[in-house]
Design an enzyme around this catalytic site. Structure first.
Site, PDB file in Angstrom:
ATOM      1  N   LYS A 119     -14.172 -26.807 -12.914  1.00 19.95           N
ATOM      2  CA  LYS A 119     -15.198 -25.963 -13.549  1.00 19.95           C
ATOM      3  C   LYS A 119     -15.602 -24.872 -12.554  1.00 19.95           C
ATOM      4  CE  LYS A 119     -19.470 -26.143 -16.212  1.00 19.95           C
ATOM      5  NZ  LYS A 119     -20.160 -25.040 -15.477  1.00 19.95           N
TER       6      LYS A 119
ATOM      7  N   GLU B 109      -9.711 -29.816 -15.853  1.00 22.79           N
ATOM      8  CA  GLU B 109      -9.726 -28.510 -15.186  1.00 22.79           C
ATOM      9  C   GLU B 109     -10.932 -28.431 -14.258  1.00 22.79           C
ATOM     10  OE1 GLU B 109      -8.138 -26.285 -19.275  1.00 22.79           O
ATOM     11  OE2 GLU B 109     -10.124 -25.857 -18.464  1.00 22.79           O
TER      12      GLU B 109
ATOM     13  N   ASP C 219       0.835  -1.212   0.000  1.00 19.77           N
ATOM     14  CA  ASP C 219       0.000   0.000   0.000  1.00 19.77           C
ATOM     15  C   ASP C 219       0.868   1.261   0.000  1.00 19.77           C
ATOM     16  OD1 ASP C 219      -2.238  -1.590   0.036  1.00 19.77           O
ATOM     17  OD2 ASP C 219      -2.505  -1.472   2.203  1.00 19.77           O
TER      18      ASP C 219
END
Length: 376
Positions: A134, A132, A56
């Site tokens: 979903k 992969e 930050d």
């Protein structure tokens, strides 16, 4: 250093204002590099090297320099993630290639039947597959030109989506610039933008306390957060992206796994649970494992996507009017839980709006503990 650059720096030394601008330009470039590297390590590698406070501080320093020297502001600066002015509407975007949907398999028998159809068309043994997760999020395409983020769009009807570029720029896991030394002139990346489960619960609590409309599930929350007319609202919500393929690229890939490796190396987030397997049994094992372990991760999934890895074989398989023949979605069964209704209450927000909600015996559904529900 070029003669022109040396001459410019010589002139800068004689002009205090030009010298200040030159020094600021150098520092701005350093800060952008540091911030981009920190974001990459945090969002992609999951290996943060600096504390949030230090991150930050770097951003604040960059914001200060850009405020003092507006000429140094660039569209791909990390400070521009806060988004631009509120849009009146979302302009239509025609995708460079169709964003097709997937056929579904709801059992291992249906998954096996799909694999046999693939083998029948190819006339050979089972090809390699990519498995992969979903992701239950909002389908998007993010576009880069010469490595610079230029557009983000929703899937829409698969041919035409909505331009949500200002909102996509606020998603911190999406890099403004690719880390590739030689990026393709044009690259369209498919992915899912999602809201982590804990962030979803916190958002709903905030909305309920304010008398607002709560979201039914994390996917609706992601979609609602991303399709805000005011990008600052999107920026206030911790949306994330998982990339799962290349929609269009002015570059050749031989395999889907190769394309995913390129995306990962370029700084785009690719889910580490993705696996390349050599047999249908390994596909079954992957699906079974993630059906069991689906709640061990911080985002919701509703199945597994199985794809043929070799892109040449994909071309042979082709597609129907709505879905490719080289991929299928194995869907997990829906979750149901029984609990007790403890009470029905009404929340009054700051605007005076009344929102009814049910107080429930705490129950775990979808990886989250639900203790109240609202029909609104």
């Amino acid at each position: 250093m070029s003669p022109k650059r040396r001459a410019q720096e010589a002139d800068d030394r004689h002009d205090p204002e030009e010298r200040r601008l030159s020094d600021a330009r150098q520092r701005v470039e350093e800060l952008r590099t540091e911030i981009d590297t920190a974001s990459y390590r945090y969002h992609v590698l999951d290996e943060p090297e600096i504390a949030d406070f230090d991150y930050d501080r770097l951003v604040r320093e960059l914001e200060g320099l850009e405020a003092e020297f507006p000429a140094l502001i660039a569209p791909d600066s990390p400070t521009q993630r806060v988004g631009g002015p509120a849009a009146d509407l979302f302009a239509p975007v025609t995708h460079r290639a169709p964003m097709m949907s997937l056929d579904n398999a709801f059992s291992f028998d249906e998954l096996e039947a799909w694999a046999k159809r693939v083998e029948r068309v190819l006339g050979e043994s089972t090809p390699r597959f990519v498995c992969e997760l979903k992701i239950d999020g909002l389908a998007v395409v993010v576009s880069y030109e010469d490595g610079v983020l230029v557009r983000g769009a929703t899937r829409g009807d698969g041919v035409v989506g909505e331009d949500i570029t200002s909102n996509v720029r606020t998603v911190r896991s999406i890099p403004m610039n690719l880390r590739s030394g030689e990026p393709p002139p044009v690259l369209d990346v498919r992915g899912e933008i999602y809201l982590p489960v804990k962030a979803f619960e916190q958002l709903n609590e905030q909305l309920a306390e304010a008398g607002g409309k709560v979201f039914a599930n994390p996917r609706n929350a992601a979609a609602g957060s991303l399709r805000q007319k005011d990008p600052s609202v999107t920026a206030s919500r911790p949306l994330r992206l998982w990339c799962h393929g290349v929609l269009y690229a002015q570059r050749r890939f031989a395999a889907h796994s190769e394309a995913l490796a390129f995306l990962r190396d370029a700084g785009l987030p690719v889910n580490p649970a993705t696996e390349v397997v050599d047999s249908l049994q390994e596909v079954f094992d992957y699906c079974e494992r993630w059906k069991r372990d689906r709640h061990t991760i911080d985002f919701e999934i509703d199945g597994v996507v199985v794809k043929v890895d070799d892109l040449a074989l994909r071309n042979e398989l082709g597609s129907t009017t709505k879905a490719p023949r080289w991929a299928i979605a194995f869907k997990f069964p829906p979750e149901e839980r029984t609990t007790k209704l403890r009470d029905i209450m009404v929340s009054i927000g700051r605007t005076g709006r009344a929102t009814p909600f049910a107080v429930l015996e705490p129950v775990n559904v979808g990886g989250a503990c639900r203790s109240r529900w609202s029909p609104c």
